[in-house]
Design a protein around this motif. Structure first.
Motif, PDB file in Angstrom:
ATOM      1  N   UNK A 194       0.837  -1.214   0.000  1.00 55.00           N
ATOM      2  CA  UNK A 194       0.000   0.000   0.000  1.00 55.00           C
ATOM      3  C   UNK A 194       0.867   1.257   0.000  1.00 55.00           C
ATOM      4  N   UNK A 195       1.976   1.233   0.714  1.00 59.13           N
ATOM      5  CA  UNK A 195       2.876   2.401   0.717  1.00 59.13           C
ATOM      6  C   UNK A 195       3.408   2.668  -0.685  1.00 59.13           C
ATOM      7  N   UNK A 196       3.773   1.598  -1.408  1.00 55.64           N
ATOM      8  CA  UNK A 196       4.291   1.754  -2.778  1.00 55.64           C
ATOM      9  C   UNK A 196       3.250   2.400  -3.687  1.00 55.64           C
ATOM     10  N   UNK A 197       1.980   2.089  -3.432  1.00 52.00           N
ATOM     11  CA  UNK A 197       0.887   2.599  -4.275  1.00 52.00           C
ATOM     12  C   UNK A 197       0.293   3.902  -3.727  1.00 52.00           C
ATOM     13  N   UNK A 198       0.939   4.492  -2.714  1.00 49.77           N
ATOM     14  CA  UNK A 198       0.455   5.726  -2.069  1.00 49.77           C
ATOM     15  C   UNK A 198      -0.965   5.576  -1.526  1.00 49.77           C
ATOM     16  N   UNK A 199      -1.222   4.417  -0.937  1.00 53.93           N
ATOM     17  CA  UNK A 199      -2.522   4.149  -0.311  1.00 53.93           C
ATOM     18  C   UNK A 199      -2.307   4.132   1.195  1.00 53.93           C
ATOM     19  N   UNK A 200      -3.115   4.928   1.903  1.00 51.22           N
ATOM     20  CA  UNK A 200      -3.074   4.967   3.367  1.00 51.22           C
ATOM     21  C   UNK A 200      -3.898   3.782   3.864  1.00 51.22           C
ATOM     22  N   UNK A 201      -3.246   2.863   4.572  1.00 48.68           N
ATOM     23  CA  UNK A 201      -3.910   1.651   5.068  1.00 48.68           C
ATOM     24  C   UNK A 201      -3.725   1.593   6.571  1.00 48.68           C
ATOM     25  N   UNK A 202      -4.846   1.526   7.293  1.00 51.07           N
ATOM     26  CA  UNK A 202      -4.743   1.488   8.741  1.00 51.07           C
ATOM     27  C   UNK A 202      -5.989   0.847   9.336  1.00 51.07           C
ATOM     28  N   UNK A 203      -5.795   0.240  10.510  1.00 59.83           N
ATOM     29  CA  UNK A 203      -6.905  -0.326  11.263  1.00 59.83           C
ATOM     30  C   UNK A 203      -7.308   0.694  12.319  1.00 59.83           C
ATOM     31  N   UNK A 204      -8.575   1.084  12.291  1.00 60.23           N
ATOM     32  CA  UNK A 204      -9.129   1.991  13.290  1.00 60.23           C
ATOM     33  C   UNK A 204     -10.310   1.296  13.949  1.00 60.23           C
ATOM     34  N   UNK A 205     -10.661   1.747  15.128  1.00 61.67           N
ATOM     35  CA  UNK A 205     -11.878   1.240  15.757  1.00 61.67           C
ATOM     36  C   UNK A 205     -13.061   1.737  14.931  1.00 61.67           C
ATOM     37  N   UNK A 206     -14.043   0.869  14.748  1.00 63.89           N
ATOM     38  CA  UNK A 206     -15.220   1.215  13.949  1.00 63.89           C
ATOM     39  C   UNK A 206     -15.915   2.466  14.481  1.00 63.89           C
TER      40      UNK A 206
END
Length: 163
Positions: free
Chosen positions: A44-56
């Motif tokens: 995801x970093x390579x594709x400039x995508x912010x990926x994260x787990x957050x509480x719903x």
């Protein structure tokens, strides 16, 4: 009161990540191994995508009253968020591609350029190539007839010179 104060920075972080985003995709990451998650984050970093787990609950607070609000109905169970500010199809494409090897990763839904898509819709969007790929294909298809025409004109000029 302390709970609300603790939530505010996280909600602000999510809002900032969403500000100016072209698309958001929700995925169920249940059963994804640590190694797979590490690889996904690298991709995801390579594709400039912010990926994260957050509480719903944090995501629900952040998207309330925004163009992303329809995603609230899919915020159940373990959910990760993939956001792109550059390429509208990147989060769906990256997540779907990764799900081929990490069978436990499952697309839930998403919003792409203001339109909500369910799981099937996001899976379809995932098949759309990146903007760069589409532009190179367009350029290739435009270039081909021009190259052929130049070749024909060159052959005509050579024949005329011989005559």
């Amino acid at each position: 009161m302390a709970k609300i104060e603790e939530k505010q920075p996280i909600v602000a972080e999510i809002k900032e990540a969403l500000d100016g985003a072209k698309s958001v995709v929700l995925v169920d990451y249940r059963g994804v191994t640590v190694a797979q998650d590490t690889e996904l984050r690298r991709t995801t970093r390579k594709e400039n995508v912010h990926y994260k787990v957050y509480k719903n609950t944090m995501v629900k607070l952040a998207i309330e009253g925004t163009e992303w609000s329809e995603l609230a109905k899919d915020l159940e169970g373990p959910t990760a968020v993939a956001i792109s500010k550059e390429d509208a199809t990147a989060p769906a494409r990256v997540m779907a591609e990764f799900a081929k090897t990490a069978k436990n990763l499952e697309l839930k839904s998403g919003v792409v350029e203001g339109t909500y898509y369910d799981k099937a819709g996001i899976e379809t969007i995932a098949t759309i190539p990146s903007r760069e790929v589409l532009l190179s294909r367009l350029l290739g298809s435009l270039q081909s007839p021009i190259t052929n025409m130049a070749r024909v004109l060159n052959q005509l000029a050579e024949k005329k010179a011989e005559a």
